[in-house]
Structure formats: C-alpha cells, structure tokens
Motif scaffolding. Sequence first.
Motif, PDB file in Angstrom:
ATOM      1  N   ARG A   1     -10.349  -8.060   3.982  1.00  0.00           N
ATOM      2  CA  ARG A   1     -11.638  -8.564   3.468  1.00  0.00           C
ATOM      3  C   ARG A   1     -12.341  -7.542   2.588  1.00  0.00           C
ATOM      4  O   ARG A   1     -13.133  -7.900   1.726  1.00  0.00           O
TER       5      ARG A   1
ATOM      6  N   SER B   1     -10.173  -4.991  -2.747  1.00  0.00           N
ATOM      7  CA  SER B   1     -10.488  -5.698  -3.994  1.00  0.00           C
ATOM      8  C   SER B   1      -9.305  -6.522  -4.512  1.00  0.00           C
ATOM      9  O   SER B   1      -9.497  -7.631  -5.022  1.00  0.00           O
TER      10      SER B   1
ATOM     11  N   LYS C   1      -9.152  -9.690  -2.491  1.00  0.00           N
ATOM     12  CA  LYS C   1     -10.226 -10.616  -2.884  1.00  0.00           C
ATOM     13  C   LYS C   1      -9.859 -11.379  -4.148  1.00  0.00           C
ATOM     14  O   LYS C   1     -10.089 -12.587  -4.251  1.00  0.00           O
TER      15      LYS C   1
END
Length: 120
Positions: free
Chosen positions: A96, A99, A102
């Motif tokens: 989570r 980067s 994501k």
Amino acid sequence: RRETCRLVTFYFTQKFSKAPSHTISSSSTTTTPTTTTTTYKNQPSREVAPIDEEEECTAVAFIDSYGSYLDIYKCLVFAGKRRLKRMVDRIVGVARFDSQHKEAVKALQKAKVLLFYEPV
C-alpha cells in the motif's frame, strides 16, 4: 536503493525457500486433492515444500522489519506459490505504501480488458 532491494528480496526468497534440490530419474505424476505434480527424467521436482508455522511467523516478522525494501511482485509470487495467506496479506499491506504498486493498481482499475499484475 535498487541494489538493497534486490539483495533483501534475494535473501527473503532464499531463506524461506525449501524447494527440493534432488533430481528425479524417471517420469512420474502425483495427484493429491489440491495439486498435481508431474516430474520428468533428470529434471528437478517442481513441487514446493510447505513452510511450517514457526518459519512463516519468522517470514512475517521479516516482512514487518524490511518490507519497504522487498520487490513486491517477486515476493507475492513467492508467497502465492506456497499458498501462505498470512505472508501474502502482509506483503499486500506493505505494498500500500509502494509507489510502483499504486501505479499498477491504478492501471488495473482503469483497464477495460484483463491485465496481469506485473510492474515494469
């Protein structure tokens, strides 16, 4: 940072890997209620040995300590092959804050076709 991530991921996958190192001398197929394993002459077995409860707890503690340095994709594949739910959950928890993870999740959410999670 890249070399550190590579080394930590390598250490993680090697430390908690119990793959058999012997070679099978003939062809055989083994079927259990959950898996089917086929081995061929002079090829290493592809069956993955399970990790015991204590070793899984050690792996989860390792993820808690060094998770920000792990290659999320490689570690997810490693834990997924061994069907270690706690390890997968912990890696996803660490992801989570990553980067690259994501961005991969955003691409998966926007896609109109089937995409596989494999960051570049």
